[in-house]
Design a protein around this motif. Structure first.
Motif, short mmCIF file in Angstrom:
data_model
loop_
_atom_site.label_atom_id
_atom_site.label_comp_id
_atom_site.label_asym_id
_atom_site.label_seq_id
_atom_site.Cartn_x
_atom_site.Cartn_y
_atom_site.Cartn_z
N GLN A 208 0.83 -1.21 0.00
CA GLN A 208 0.00 0.00 0.00
C GLN A 208 0.86 1.26 0.00
N TRP A 209 1.98 1.24 0.74
CA TRP A 209 2.81 2.44 0.83
C TRP A 209 3.41 2.81 -0.51
N ILE A 210 3.65 1.81 -1.37
CA ILE A 210 4.15 2.11 -2.72
C ILE A 210 3.03 2.71 -3.57
N ARG A 211 1.83 2.17 -3.46
CA ARG A 211 0.71 2.76 -4.19
C ARG A 211 0.50 4.22 -3.77
N ARG A 212 0.59 4.48 -2.49
CA ARG A 212 0.43 5.86 -2.02
C ARG A 212 1.54 6.77 -2.54
N SER A 213 2.75 6.23 -2.60
CA SER A 213 3.87 7.02 -3.13
C SER A 213 3.66 7.37 -4.60
N ILE A 214 3.20 6.38 -5.37
CA ILE A 214 2.93 6.63 -6.78
C ILE A 214 1.82 7.67 -6.93
N GLN A 215 0.75 7.54 -6.13
CA GLN A 215 -0.36 8.49 -6.22
C GLN A 215 0.08 9.90 -5.85
N ALA A 216 0.97 10.01 -4.88
CA ALA A 216 1.45 11.33 -4.48
C ALA A 216 2.27 11.99 -5.59
N LYS A 217 3.03 11.18 -6.31
CA LYS A 217 3.88 11.71 -7.38
C LYS A 217 3.13 11.84 -8.69
N TYR A 218 2.33 10.80 -9.01
CA TYR A 218 1.60 10.76 -10.28
C TYR A 218 0.10 10.55 -10.02
N PRO A 219 -0.63 11.60 -9.63
CA PRO A 219 -2.07 11.42 -9.37
C PRO A 219 -2.87 11.12 -10.63
N ILE A 220 -2.29 11.39 -11.80
CA ILE A 220 -2.95 11.12 -13.08
C ILE A 220 -1.97 10.35 -13.97
N ILE A 221 -2.45 9.22 -14.52
CA ILE A 221 -1.62 8.43 -15.44
C ILE A 221 -2.40 8.22 -16.72
N VAL A 222 -1.78 8.54 -17.85
CA VAL A 222 -2.35 8.32 -19.18
C VAL A 222 -1.66 7.10 -19.78
N ILE A 223 -2.45 6.16 -20.31
CA ILE A 223 -1.87 4.99 -20.96
C ILE A 223 -2.33 4.96 -22.41
N ASP A 224 -1.40 5.08 -23.33
CA ASP A 224 -1.71 5.04 -24.75
C ASP A 224 -1.48 3.62 -25.28
N GLU A 225 -2.18 3.26 -26.35
CA GLU A 225 -2.08 1.92 -26.94
C GLU A 225 -2.33 0.84 -25.87
N TYR A 226 -3.37 1.05 -25.07
CA TYR A 226 -3.65 0.17 -23.93
C TYR A 226 -3.84 -1.28 -24.37
N GLN A 227 -4.42 -1.48 -25.54
CA GLN A 227 -4.73 -2.84 -25.99
C GLN A 227 -3.47 -3.67 -26.25
N ASP A 228 -2.32 -3.02 -26.34
CA ASP A 228 -1.07 -3.72 -26.64
C ASP A 228 -0.23 -4.03 -25.40
N LEU A 229 -0.64 -3.56 -24.23
CA LEU A 229 0.27 -3.56 -23.08
C LEU A 229 0.08 -4.72 -22.11
N GLY A 230 -0.97 -5.49 -22.23
CA GLY A 230 -1.03 -6.76 -21.54
C GLY A 230 -1.53 -6.75 -20.11
N LEU A 231 -1.62 -7.97 -19.54
CA LEU A 231 -2.21 -8.19 -18.23
C LEU A 231 -1.44 -7.56 -17.07
N PRO A 232 -0.09 -7.62 -17.03
CA PRO A 232 0.61 -7.03 -15.89
C PRO A 232 0.29 -5.54 -15.71
#
Length: 589
Positions: A208-232
């Motif tokens: 959880q602490w890593i998720r919180r760290s990511i949210q603090a740094k990157y509250p918004i994430i854009v993913i392009d070509e999502y259909q190509d990036l897979g399950l992980p």
């Protein structure tokens, strides 16, 4: 990063006439943007990124934009520059592998107790192949066939928990080799690119602490070509969105999902868009393809999405039955069809035409025919000595600058230096970065000569700055082989022996070169005319190549991608009996 508000606001006005683009631009929550061919996807999301940076985020918070490949990163970077935005302290443009390395594994893996090498070294493709063959030999006692490596890679990308029932129920041949391979990687102090993503997933899902760290740094994430990036990545997105309130903007088109062999699943984007906390928006206008091409492309899909031309151009589809092999088909196309197209369309150049094919097996005889006819061409497949990679793209731009771009402004020195700095992430001290920048400028200025042989130019750059960069940047590990191959090809007796800096700088971007490329390589590109050859029955798609219906459906999507690269004309050739794909297309011709 200074953002000129007038640039993005002016660009945004261009979206108002398209209600779907305007909705995608305006939405302020989690959203999926379903963007078919020619729908203005990149334009829409780059203007949206500019708006978010100007209106929604304040320092020190940042926006991350993750996409499929370095080529996609470069395209986004070019578009954002036109809006006066440079990726830097407020914007991260990254591939999924680079994001996992720089934003997850390097800062958090040791703290979280993840077993990774120290120091972390990313295995080059050659090192990865060697260790995989060694693992295969240990487990199965023979040499590893290429298809088996592909199957194991797909296993690692789709069955993510080695303690799960799914893993235990899988073929023991494959799971045992994967386990041996991963052990060898760790024993030799390596992690491979798939390992980076899997480690990143563990960090995000389990802490959880890593998720919180990511949210603090990157509250918004854009993913392009999502259909190509897979399950992980999909599971990372779900964890960040649902457990850390990261705002997710996913962009893509399930109908253009053509990388199933890497673990890509078009259903993941559809599933994301159906969640109650995610708004789904479809871009329906096609700014690329003429009406007949749009209608033909829809016949290929079981449930085609709503799509229509923005200007009502009729377009043209020509189907040629040629009772001959691939060599003679190529000779007819390059010797007769292409000259006729150029004569009938005087504003077109050879670079407006693309000849698309399935694999290297077709590309090599086609290139030989082009050589025999004395045609200039750009080849983009595994047979090309110039691989499509971030470093090679930078080298091409540098060559363009050295061969006259410094005078014309087609490539600027500031662009080259900014791109170089982004590749040199390990240079933390500004003093070191400045010293290397000075050396790079000196080398480039000393070699502003279009007639210098490519070999000499590459060797100078290698010995002065490239060797050090490639040894210090783990995320550039795969570029070592690319550079070595390029230098070998440009040496005496190599395929590029006759290349000068000017020829190299124009490679792939010259209007005087016809394009020869695989269908996979054509994704994301567009041309006035597309020619596809070798479409006879049982050749493409060949039912014997596919183990299940899912793979056959992907082959149809691959053909769909090829058809929708064309703005105005499509030419399809086949020998003897036409394939089911041509039969579908013929319905609207």
């Amino acid at each position: 990063m200074k953002i000129a508000s007038s640039s993005y606001l002016q660009a945004a006005e261009e979206l108002r006439g398209n209600c779907d683009q305007w909705s995608a631009y305006s939405t302020d929550g989690n959203c999926v943007i379903l963007a078919g061919p020619g729908s203005g996807k990149t334009k829409t999301i780059t203007i949206k990124i500019a708006r978010i940076l100007h209106e929604d985020l304040r320092r020190p918070r940042r926006l991350a934009c993750i996409t499929f490949s370095n080529a996609c990163v470069d395209e986004l970077r070019i578009r954002l520059r036109k809006l006066d935005i440079e990726d830097g302290d407020r914007l991260l443009l990254s591939t999924v592998h680079s994001f996992c390395l720089s934003e997850l594994v390097l800062p958090y893996a040791a703290l979280a107790g993840i077993a990774i090498p120290d120091p972390l070294v990313v295995a080059s493709p050659a090192q990865s192949r060697k260790l995989f063959c060694q693992a295969y030999s240990q487990v199965l006692g023979s040499d590893a066939p290429t298809w088996f490596r592909t199957a194991c890679d797909r296993l690692r990308r789709t069955i993510l928990d080695q303690e799960s029932i799914e893993w235990r129920n899988w073929s023991r041949r494959e799971t045992a080799v994967v386990e041996a391979y991963e052990a060898l990687l760790l024993a030799h102090g390596f992690v491979d690119f798939d390992g980076l993503v899997l480690a990143g997933l563990k960090l995000v899902e389990n802490h959880q602490w890593i998720r919180r760290s990511i949210q603090a740094k990157y509250p918004i994430i854009v993913i392009d070509e999502y259909q190509d990036l897979g399950l992980p990545l999909h599971r990372m997105v779900m964890a960040l969105m649902n457990a850390a309130a990261v705002r997710i903007i996913a962009v893509g088109d399930p109908d253009q999902s053509i990388y199933g062999f890497t673990g890509a699943k078009p259903s993941l984007l559809r599933a994301l868009g159906e969640l109650p906390n995610v708004e789904s928006i479809r871009l329906k206008l096609n700014y690329r393809c003429a009406d007949q091409i749009i209608a033909a492309s829809k016949t290929l899909l079981v449930s085609p999405a709503e799509s229509q031309s923005h200007d009502g151009r009729p377009g043209e589809i020509c189907i040629h039955r040629l009772e001959c092999d691939i060599n003679h088909q190529a000779n007819y196309v390059l010797g007769t069809v292409v000259p006729a197209m150029l004569e009938a369309n005087p504003t077109w150049k050879p670079g407006d035409i693309a000849l698309l094919y399935r694999t290297l097996n077709e590309g090599t005889p086609i290139a030989k025919v082009a050589d025999a006819l004395g045609l200039n061409y750009f080849r983009l497949d595994n047979g090309s000595p110039i691989k499509r990679s971030r470093l090679n793209e930078w080298l091409i731009d540098a060559a363009k600058w050295c061969s006259g771009g410094w005078e014309t402004g087609t490539v600027t020195l500031s662009q080259l230096l900014k791109a170089w700095r982004l590749m040199r992430r390990s240079l933390i001290r500004e003093r070191d970065a400045l010293a290397e920048r000075t050396e790079l400028i000196s080398i480039l200025f000393a070699h502003r000569d279009s007639s210098i042989t490519l070999y000499h130019w590459l060797v100078v750059l290698r010995d002065s700055v490239l060797n050090e960069a490639l040894s210090e940047e783990p995320w550039l590990a795969d570029e070592k082989d690319n550079l070595a191959a390029l230098i070998t090809a440009s040496a005496k007796g190599g395929a590029l022996e006759a290349f000068t800096v000017e020829i190299f700088g124009n490679h792939g971007k010259s209007p005087d070169q016809i394009n020869l490329m695989t269908l996979h390589s054509s994704k994301g590109l567009e041309f006035e005319a597309v020619i596809m050859i070798g479409l006879e029955d049982s050749a493409f798609p060949n039912p014997f190549d596919y183990k299940n219906e899912e793979q056959l459906e992907e082959a149809v999507r691959l053909f769909y991608v090829g058809v929708t690269r064309a703005k105005t004309q499509i030419h399809l050739t086949y020998a003897y009996n036409e394939s089911t794909l041509i039969t579908s297309i013929r319905k609207v011709t």
